[in-house]
Design an enzyme around this catalytic site. Structure first.
Site, PDB file in Angstrom:
ATOM      1  N   ILE A  96       0.803  -1.216   0.000  1.00 51.28           N
ATOM      2  CA  ILE A  96       0.000   0.000   0.000  1.00 51.28           C
ATOM      3  C   ILE A  96       0.841   1.274   0.000  1.00 51.28           C
ATOM      4  O   ILE A  96       0.402   2.316  -0.491  1.00 51.28           O
ATOM      5  CB  ILE A  96      -0.969  -0.014   1.205  1.00 51.28           C
ATOM      6  CG1 ILE A  96      -2.052   1.069   1.043  1.00 51.28           C
ATOM      7  CG2 ILE A  96      -0.220   0.162   2.520  1.00 51.28           C
ATOM      8  CD1 ILE A  96      -3.151   0.973   2.091  1.00 51.28           C
ATOM      9  N   LEU A 152       2.984 -11.638   6.248  1.00 52.02           N
ATOM     10  CA  LEU A 152       4.190 -11.685   7.073  1.00 52.02           C
ATOM     11  C   LEU A 152       4.399 -10.355   7.781  1.00 52.02           C
ATOM     12  O   LEU A 152       4.530  -9.316   7.135  1.00 52.02           O
ATOM     13  CB  LEU A 152       5.406 -12.023   6.207  1.00 52.02           C
ATOM     14  CG  LEU A 152       5.269 -13.272   5.325  1.00 52.02           C
ATOM     15  CD1 LEU A 152       6.569 -13.534   4.574  1.00 52.02           C
ATOM     16  CD2 LEU A 152       4.853 -14.492   6.137  1.00 52.02           C
ATOM     17  N   ASP A 155       0.794  -5.096  10.082  1.00 53.25           N
ATOM     18  CA  ASP A 155       0.595  -4.042  11.078  1.00 53.25           C
ATOM     19  C   ASP A 155      -0.264  -4.591  12.215  1.00 53.25           C
ATOM     20  O   ASP A 155      -1.389  -5.046  11.987  1.00 53.25           O
ATOM     21  CB  ASP A 155      -0.104  -2.857  10.417  1.00 53.25           C
ATOM     22  CG  ASP A 155      -0.168  -1.623  11.314  1.00 53.25           C
ATOM     23  OD1 ASP A 155      -0.009  -1.769  12.543  1.00 53.25           O
ATOM     24  OD2 ASP A 155      -0.381  -0.526  10.779  1.00 53.25           O
ATOM     25  N   SER A 230      12.284 -11.834   4.640  1.00 50.60           N
ATOM     26  CA  SER A 230      11.782 -10.462   4.565  1.00 50.60           C
ATOM     27  C   SER A 230      12.653  -9.554   5.427  1.00 50.60           C
ATOM     28  O   SER A 230      13.291  -9.997   6.388  1.00 50.60           O
ATOM     29  CB  SER A 230      10.326 -10.388   5.036  1.00 50.60           C
ATOM     30  OG  SER A 230      10.246 -10.604   6.436  1.00 50.60           O
ATOM     31  N   GLU A 231      12.655  -8.282   5.094  1.00 49.86           N
ATOM     32  CA  GLU A 231      13.443  -7.323   5.866  1.00 49.86           C
ATOM     33  C   GLU A 231      12.957  -7.240   7.306  1.00 49.86           C
ATOM     34  O   GLU A 231      13.754  -7.131   8.244  1.00 49.86           O
ATOM     35  CB  GLU A 231      13.383  -5.948   5.199  1.00 49.86           C
ATOM     36  CG  GLU A 231      14.210  -5.822   3.922  1.00 49.86           C
ATOM     37  CD  GLU A 231      13.603  -6.533   2.719  1.00 49.86           C
ATOM     38  OE1 GLU A 231      14.292  -6.659   1.699  1.00 49.86           O
ATOM     39  OE2 GLU A 231      12.441  -6.977   2.801  1.00 49.86           O
ATOM     40  N   GLU A 232      11.644  -7.295   7.492  1.00 49.02           N
ATOM     41  CA  GLU A 232      11.090  -7.229   8.842  1.00 49.02           C
ATOM     42  C   GLU A 232      11.480  -8.466   9.646  1.00 49.02           C
ATOM     43  O   GLU A 232      11.841  -8.372  10.823  1.00 49.02           O
ATOM     44  CB  GLU A 232       9.570  -7.102   8.780  1.00 49.02           C
ATOM     45  CG  GLU A 232       8.905  -6.808  10.112  1.00 49.02           C
ATOM     46  CD  GLU A 232       9.285  -5.459  10.680  1.00 49.02           C
ATOM     47  OE1 GLU A 232       9.316  -5.324  11.919  1.00 49.02           O
ATOM     48  OE2 GLU A 232       9.571  -4.532   9.899  1.00 49.02           O
TER      49      GLU A 232
END
Length: 251
Positions: A96, A152, A155, A230-232
């Site tokens: 988004i 993944l 929020d 993933s970066e997170e």
């Protein structure tokens, strides 16, 4: 016909690293999350038949369709991993945030360019679009089209008043069930235990999903990649945080 961020172009591949040839995240910084209820301006298709997938996937075949969807793909680390693991499958990232989705588009373009210089054809099976999956998912996918969906590190929307904004809720689960084929899988991962419990509770309450066994989870080749592709996820690993995994089958 719906236009895509690839069509609009990031051909210049600006703000790239001279060493790696990949875009640098510092030029694409944005808030960690975006309000999914806000009235963002999106160019979205009226129906799945209106999507020009060939603008996103240069090598797409006439009978081929997107089967994997990474919802809220962030900076695209896991999406890239999917492309490498499943070269015959088409994977889409949906994000988004405008700067973040721009980064993923540029990242894929750079990876394709590097692969082409090596006489390769990699990364033409992944793409990213900027959209609000909480509103427009059925506009992109036909009934039963998807084989796998990934949520993944979404929020968590910690405040109780904002729980309705969480991407896993009863109404949205029915939409996901519509675009997911029977036997398809929903992968969820978070570092927030409260959100994990929320996800499990809502998925278990929905009649069209069942949680797979720990044995099946461990045998799935994707499972190890969920933790830090993933970066997170990589950040959680660096900070020695907790991971909470749950995978569900569409029944």
């Amino acid at each position: 016909m719906v236009t895509t961020s690839q069509e609009q172009g990031h051909d210049a591949l600006t703000a790239t690293s001279a060493v790696t040839g990949l875009p640098q995240k510092r030029f694409y910084r944005q808030r960690a999350h975006s309000n999914p209820i806000a009235d963002h301006s999106f160019d979205y298709p009226a129906r799945p038949e209106d999507v020009d997938w060939s603008a996103l996937y240069p090598n797409i075949q006439p009978d081929q369709q997107v089967e994997f969807a990474d919802i809220g793909c962030g900076y695209g680390g896991f999406l890239v991993t999917l492309g490498e693991m499943f070269p015959q499958k088409l994977s889409i990232g949906m994000e988004i945030r405008v700067k973040v989705s721009d980064y993923v588009v540029d990242r894929i373009a750079a990876l394709r360019l590097k692969s082409g210089k090596l006489n390769g054809d990699a990364y033409k099976n992944i793409a990213c679009i900027r959209t609000n999956a909480m509103k427009y998912l059925p506009n992109y996918f036909r009934k039963g089209q998807l084989e796998k969906m990934f949520f993944l590190y979404p929020d968590p929307h910690f405040k109780r008043a904002k729980h309705k904004w969480r991407i896993i809720n009863q109404a949205l689960l029915s939409e996901y069930a519509y675009v997911l084929r029977q036997g398809g899988l929903v992968y969820t991962m978070t570092d927030v235990e409260d959100l994990h419990q929320w996800i499990v509770s809502h998925m278990n309450q929905h009649p069209l999903y069942e949680r797979i066994s720990p044995e099946d989870e461990s045998q799935d080749p994707i499972t190890p990649k969920l933790y830090q592709s993933s970066e997170e996820g990589a950040k959680v690993v660096r900070n020695k945080g907790d991971h909470f995994l749950a995978i569900f089958r569409r029944i």
